[in-house]
Design a protein around this motif. Structure first.
Motif, short mmCIF file in Angstrom:
data_model
loop_
_atom_site.label_atom_id
_atom_site.label_comp_id
_atom_site.label_asym_id
_atom_site.label_seq_id
_atom_site.Cartn_x
_atom_site.Cartn_y
_atom_site.Cartn_z
N TYR A 67 0.82 -1.21 0.00
CA TYR A 67 0.00 0.00 0.00
C TYR A 67 0.86 1.26 0.00
O TYR A 67 1.91 1.32 0.63
CB TYR A 67 -0.93 0.04 1.22
CG TYR A 67 -1.92 -1.11 1.28
CD1 TYR A 67 -2.53 -1.60 0.13
CD2 TYR A 67 -2.25 -1.68 2.49
CE1 TYR A 67 -3.44 -2.64 0.19
CE2 TYR A 67 -3.17 -2.72 2.57
CZ TYR A 67 -3.76 -3.20 1.41
OH TYR A 67 -4.67 -4.22 1.48
N THR A 123 0.31 -1.20 -7.34
CA THR A 123 -0.56 -0.66 -6.30
C THR A 123 -0.80 0.83 -6.51
O THR A 123 0.08 1.55 -7.01
CB THR A 123 0.04 -0.92 -4.89
OG1 THR A 123 -0.87 -0.45 -3.90
CG2 THR A 123 1.38 -0.24 -4.70
N VAL A 158 -5.03 -2.93 -5.71
CA VAL A 158 -3.80 -3.69 -5.94
C VAL A 158 -4.06 -4.73 -7.02
O VAL A 158 -5.10 -5.39 -7.03
CB VAL A 158 -3.31 -4.38 -4.64
CG1 VAL A 158 -2.00 -5.11 -4.88
CG2 VAL A 158 -3.15 -3.36 -3.52
#
Length: 161
Positions: A67, A123, A158
């Motif tokens: 992330y 991501t 993602v």
């Protein structure tokens, strides 16, 4: 014909215009942030161009975690050769080039680069209304992001390998 290539320092002024068309003042990357990205991550900063005019871009560093964290918007390091996640800090297309598939072309190119360099995935964070676009490209919505960039609610998307 639209061509994709790595960013050049001479693209800076066109990139700033496109950034400000695509993002609010709070969300938009600063000129200094663009200069750092051009300097440190030109290998993952892709520009779409037609007849010498920049139509759009995608950029982001390789990161260890799945992330994006807010520090990435201000602190960029050169990319490692292999592994990690390809992050996307910015994807924007000029007002004049929207609706022509430029964003998808850019995303596909960055995905190819991620695969070629053994990345764990790609991501990004996005606003709620953009989730369907990224899901069509194979991304999975993994929920609300901890990011508070620009005072916006972001979602973690993602695409894992």
């Amino acid at each position: 014909m639209i061509t994709l290539r790595n960013v050049h320092p001479t693209d800076l002024d066109q990139l700033i215009i496109i950034e400000n068309e695509g993002f609010t003042e709070e969300e938009a990357a600063t000129r200094e942030a663009f200069i750092e990205r051009i300097l440190f991550i030109p290998d993952t900063f892709i520009v779409a161009e037609q007849n010498g005019k920049v139509l759009g871009y995608v950029n982001g560093p390789i990161i260890r975690q799945a992330y994006i964290t807010d520090d990435l918007f201000t602190e960029i390091q050169p990319n490692p050769a292999r592994v990690g996640y390809q992050s996307i800090l910015g994807l924007a297309v000029s007002d004049q080039a929207r609706g022509r598939g430029v964003a998808k072309l850019l995303m596909d190119k960055l995905d190819e680069l991620a695969a070629a360099n053994d990345r764990e995935g790609v991501t990004l964070t996005c606003k709620k209304e953009l989730i369907p676009f990224y899901e069509k490209l194979g991304f999975v919505n993994e929920g609300v992001s901890a990011s508070e960039h620009g005072g916006i609610r972001w979602y973690n998307l993602v695409k894992r390998r």
